[in-house]
Design an enzyme around this catalytic site. Sequence first.
Site, short mmCIF file in Angstrom:
data_model
loop_
_atom_site.label_atom_id
_atom_site.label_comp_id
_atom_site.label_asym_id
_atom_site.label_seq_id
_atom_site.Cartn_x
_atom_site.Cartn_y
_atom_site.Cartn_z
N ALA A 66 -44.14 45.35 -10.43
CA ALA A 66 -43.97 45.19 -8.98
C ALA A 66 -42.98 44.06 -8.73
N VAL A 67 -41.71 44.36 -9.02
CA VAL A 67 -40.66 43.33 -8.95
C VAL A 67 -39.75 43.55 -7.74
N ALA A 69 -43.71 47.81 7.32
CA ALA A 69 -43.90 49.03 8.11
C ALA A 69 -43.65 48.77 9.59
N ARG A 74 -38.56 46.27 -4.23
CA ARG A 74 -38.18 47.65 -3.94
C ARG A 74 -36.71 47.68 -3.54
N HIS A 128 -65.93 30.31 21.46
CA HIS A 128 -66.67 29.59 20.41
C HIS A 128 -67.94 30.35 20.07
N GLU A 151 -44.57 36.10 -13.53
CA GLU A 151 -43.61 35.91 -12.43
C GLU A 151 -42.40 35.13 -12.94
N ALA A 160 -45.27 38.30 -9.11
CA ALA A 160 -46.37 37.77 -8.29
C ALA A 160 -45.95 37.82 -6.82
N GLY A 161 -45.46 38.98 -6.39
CA GLY A 161 -45.10 39.19 -4.99
C GLY A 161 -46.27 39.83 -4.27
N VAL A 162 -45.94 40.49 -3.16
CA VAL A 162 -47.00 41.01 -2.31
C VAL A 162 -47.81 42.10 -3.02
P1 FAD Z 1 -40.84 54.92 3.73
O1 FAD Z 1 -42.22 54.65 4.16
O2 FAD Z 1 -40.48 54.67 2.32
O3 FAD Z 1 -40.56 56.42 4.12
C1 FAD Z 1 -39.36 57.04 3.84
C2 FAD Z 1 -39.60 58.52 3.77
O4 FAD Z 1 -38.34 59.17 3.67
C3 FAD Z 1 -40.40 58.98 2.56
O5 FAD Z 1 -41.50 59.75 2.98
C4 FAD Z 1 -39.42 59.82 1.73
O6 FAD Z 1 -40.06 60.93 1.13
C5 FAD Z 1 -38.44 60.27 2.81
N1 FAD Z 1 -37.09 60.56 2.32
C6 FAD Z 1 -36.26 59.77 1.60
N2 FAD Z 1 -35.09 60.37 1.41
C7 FAD Z 1 -35.18 61.56 2.04
C8 FAD Z 1 -34.28 62.65 2.18
N3 FAD Z 1 -33.05 62.63 1.68
N4 FAD Z 1 -34.71 63.73 2.87
C9 FAD Z 1 -35.96 63.79 3.40
N5 FAD Z 1 -36.85 62.80 3.28
C10 FAD Z 1 -36.44 61.70 2.62
N6 FAD Z 1 -45.85 47.07 4.77
C11 FAD Z 1 -46.57 46.49 5.74
O7 FAD Z 1 -46.04 46.21 6.82
N7 FAD Z 1 -47.90 46.20 5.56
C12 FAD Z 1 -48.53 46.47 4.40
O8 FAD Z 1 -49.72 46.20 4.26
C13 FAD Z 1 -47.80 47.08 3.36
N8 FAD Z 1 -48.39 47.39 2.19
C14 FAD Z 1 -47.67 48.00 1.22
C15 FAD Z 1 -48.31 48.27 0.02
C16 FAD Z 1 -47.60 48.89 -1.01
C17 FAD Z 1 -48.30 49.19 -2.30
C18 FAD Z 1 -46.24 49.24 -0.81
C19 FAD Z 1 -45.47 49.94 -1.88
C20 FAD Z 1 -45.60 48.96 0.39
C21 FAD Z 1 -46.31 48.32 1.40
N9 FAD Z 1 -45.71 47.99 2.61
C22 FAD Z 1 -46.43 47.37 3.60
C23 FAD Z 1 -44.30 48.30 2.87
C24 FAD Z 1 -44.19 49.58 3.72
O9 FAD Z 1 -44.82 50.64 3.04
C25 FAD Z 1 -42.73 49.91 3.97
O10 FAD Z 1 -42.08 48.80 4.56
C26 FAD Z 1 -42.61 51.10 4.91
O11 FAD Z 1 -43.25 52.24 4.38
C27 FAD Z 1 -41.15 51.43 5.17
O12 FAD Z 1 -41.06 52.48 6.06
P2 FAD Z 1 -39.83 53.49 6.05
O13 FAD Z 1 -40.18 54.55 7.04
O14 FAD Z 1 -38.58 52.73 6.23
O15 FAD Z 1 -39.79 54.09 4.59
P1 NAD Z 2 -41.81 41.23 -3.74
O1 NAD Z 2 -40.39 40.97 -3.44
O2 NAD Z 2 -42.84 40.84 -2.75
O3 NAD Z 2 -42.21 40.50 -5.10
C1 NAD Z 2 -41.55 40.73 -6.30
C2 NAD Z 2 -41.78 39.55 -7.20
O4 NAD Z 2 -41.34 39.89 -8.50
C3 NAD Z 2 -41.01 38.30 -6.77
O5 NAD Z 2 -41.89 37.20 -6.75
C4 NAD Z 2 -39.94 38.17 -7.84
O6 NAD Z 2 -39.55 36.84 -8.07
C5 NAD Z 2 -40.61 38.79 -9.04
N1 NAD Z 2 -39.70 39.32 -10.05
C6 NAD Z 2 -38.53 39.99 -9.86
N2 NAD Z 2 -38.01 40.36 -11.06
C7 NAD Z 2 -38.88 39.92 -12.01
C8 NAD Z 2 -38.91 40.02 -13.43
N3 NAD Z 2 -37.95 40.64 -14.10
N4 NAD Z 2 -39.95 39.46 -14.08
C9 NAD Z 2 -40.95 38.84 -13.40
N5 NAD Z 2 -40.96 38.72 -12.06
C10 NAD Z 2 -39.96 39.26 -11.38
O7 NAD Z 2 -41.89 42.78 -4.10
P2 NAD Z 2 -43.13 43.76 -4.31
O8 NAD Z 2 -44.38 43.01 -4.53
O9 NAD Z 2 -42.67 44.75 -5.31
O10 NAD Z 2 -43.23 44.47 -2.91
C11 NAD Z 2 -42.09 45.11 -2.36
C12 NAD Z 2 -42.08 44.97 -0.89
O11 NAD Z 2 -43.08 45.82 -0.32
C13 NAD Z 2 -42.45 43.58 -0.38
O12 NAD Z 2 -41.36 42.71 -0.38
C14 NAD Z 2 -42.90 43.87 0.99
O13 NAD Z 2 -41.76 43.93 1.82
C15 NAD Z 2 -43.53 45.24 0.87
N6 NAD Z 2 -45.01 45.09 0.84
C16 NAD Z 2 -45.62 44.51 1.90
C17 NAD Z 2 -46.99 44.33 1.88
C18 NAD Z 2 -47.64 43.66 3.04
O14 NAD Z 2 -47.01 43.54 4.08
N7 NAD Z 2 -48.89 43.23 2.92
C19 NAD Z 2 -47.73 44.73 0.78
C20 NAD Z 2 -47.07 45.30 -0.29
C21 NAD Z 2 -45.70 45.47 -0.25
#
Ligand code: FAD
Ligand code: NAD
Length: 475
Positions: free
Chosen positions: A277-278, A328, A280, A452, A212, A190-192
């Site tokens: 979704a536990v 991001a 990353r 307002h 969760e 039950a994370g993000v």
């Molecule tokens: P990434 O975006 O993971 O990019 C890394 C890139 O490196 C990838 O394209 C990969 O292909 C490339 N790469 C890796 N290894 C190599 C290699 N050896 N050679 C060449 N290329 C390589 N964050 C927010 O702030 N707001 C949100 O609303 C939000 N929503 C999200 C929703 C979901 C479903 C998920 C999964 C994540 C979300 N996040 C959100 C988190 C956000 O996506 C990440 O924090 C962000 O993308 C991290 O950026 P980054 O550039 O570090 O890595």
């Molecule tokens: P998260 O860390 O937000 O949540 C994971 C949840 O899974 C936690 O509550 C944890 O206690 C639970 N968990 C872990 N192991 C478990 C198990 N074995 N069984 C049941 N529950 C378990 O991670 P996420 O939802 O996978 O998202 C990853 C990251 O991506 C976030 O931490 C966030 O940094 C980023 N993200 C950000 C946004 C945003 O900014 N709106 C949106 C999506 C993702």
Amino acid sequence: MSDQQFDVIFIGAGPAGYVGAIRAAQLGLKVACIDFFAGPDGKQALGGTCLNVGCIPSKALLDSSRQFHNLTHSFDVHGISADNPRIDVPTFIGRKDKIVKQFTGGVATLFKANKITPFFGRGKLLKGNVVEVAAADGSKQTISATNVVLASGSVPIELPFAKFDGKAIVDNAGALDFTEVPKRLGVIGAGVIGLELGSVWKRLGSEVTIIEALPDFLGAADADIAKVAQREFKKQGLDIKLGAKLGKAEVKKDGVHLVYTDKDGEQKLVVDKLLVAVGRRAYTAGLLADDTGVKLDERGRIVVDEHNHTGVDGVWAIGDAVRGPMLAHKGSEEGVAVAEWIAGKAGHVDFDTIPWVIYTEPEIAWAGKTEKELKDAGIPYKVGSFPFAAIGRAVAMNEAVGQVKMLAHADTDRILGVHMVGPGVSELIAECVVAMEFKGSSEDLARIVHAHPTLSEAVHEAALSVDKRAIHKGN
Ligand code: FAD
Ligand code: NAD
């Protein structure tokens, strides 16, 4: 001997790498950026997790599903009705795909405009700031640079007893691409991601059960805010089971059979799709040759100092691959700062004011310390809060749920944290971040004129409430 020489090479074109690359190019540096991510057409898709399978596609689906939910659940109070509303899943997903293509293509255009050389392949750092680029067809070339920035991002954590198969048991990418609304959707965590993507499919009609492991809901958020959010999600029908540990997930003909234990013992549940979704983890597979000297910590993240330097001459690392929140905007700001440090300028990231936003309904947003963190640290504080129920604009919108809570130092009045749940808080948090960045006090926000009727009046009233002088509620 390497084929081409650059000032900076970014490995990874997510929001950390591509933003850093653009800033480096703006500063006059010769920049390359490598990424292997391919879109559905097999061509390079820049933008990383965020643009391809994260922030942007999830927000597209959240917005479409919100419109559908409002149509089916809350338009009637406005006197609006529609006969037989239906959701067409291919159109719903297709719209999301179009938006993703627009933005990943946008990064390619920005690269061209900034004369950044993209490489399509897997980058591996070799000793001496040489990078090997391996294309999908197996061909290899080497390029080199004075500085290399590792921005390889993160990947979903897989549970050994619920491995992703891309069909019944999926990660975030899979849950953004269901071809029909699953009748029963199970979510582990039950994370993000669990809350955002669980909400998407719940709004379209799935029965959603979230399992969760931790006993407390949304432990990272302020407890008062988490409580309101939990109550609202329950009202929406999201079935969130806390303190529940998954033991087994078995894919059978009739669905995924889950066995989990909670305070009442062993429980069983059958779902059609399971989203795991536990959390990353930093992704560094194949990124580093053995002799580069770059170190990983106990969680597999690239070790960096406060300036994102790895300790190896000219090698830096940013974004999800290093310590700090996986957001991001955090990665992008690190990318900008590193580009500026490389160019001999003063880069800067303030880790104390990074905003968090969860795009559920109601939205959740915060920056700074929670009340518990202040208590644990023994910092004296004052609390102000204001409910959206007393905000005219929120009532007019029929979205008068939640509150703004402000924490300020008891002696200096400096704002230490702001926590919100309610309509539009993803935007309202920005004002508070600005105030905190300028070391502002609650009095500063209280003295500022807010239009307002707007939702921002909740921030104003919460600031007034710190000094027990909110106008539209008792203090
Ligand atoms: P990434 O975006 O993971 O990019 C890394 C890139 O490196 C990838 O394209 C990969 O292909 C490339 N790469 C890796 N290894 C190599 C290699 N050896 N050679 C060449 N290329 C390589 N964050 C927010 O702030 N707001 C949100 O609303 C939000 N929503 C999200 C929703 C979901 C479903 C998920 C999964 C994540 C979300 N996040 C959100 C988190 C956000 O996506 C990440 O924090 C962000 O993308 C991290 O950026 P980054 O550039 O570090 O890595
Ligand atoms: P998260 O860390 O937000 O949540 C994971 C949840 O899974 C936690 O509550 C944890 O206690 C639970 N968990 C872990 N192991 C478990 C198990 N074995 N069984 C049941 N529950 C378990 O991670 P996420 O939802 O996978 O998202 C990853 C990251 O991506 C976030 O931490 C966030 O940094 C980023 N993200 C950000 C946004 C945003 O900014 N709106 C949106 C999506 C993702």
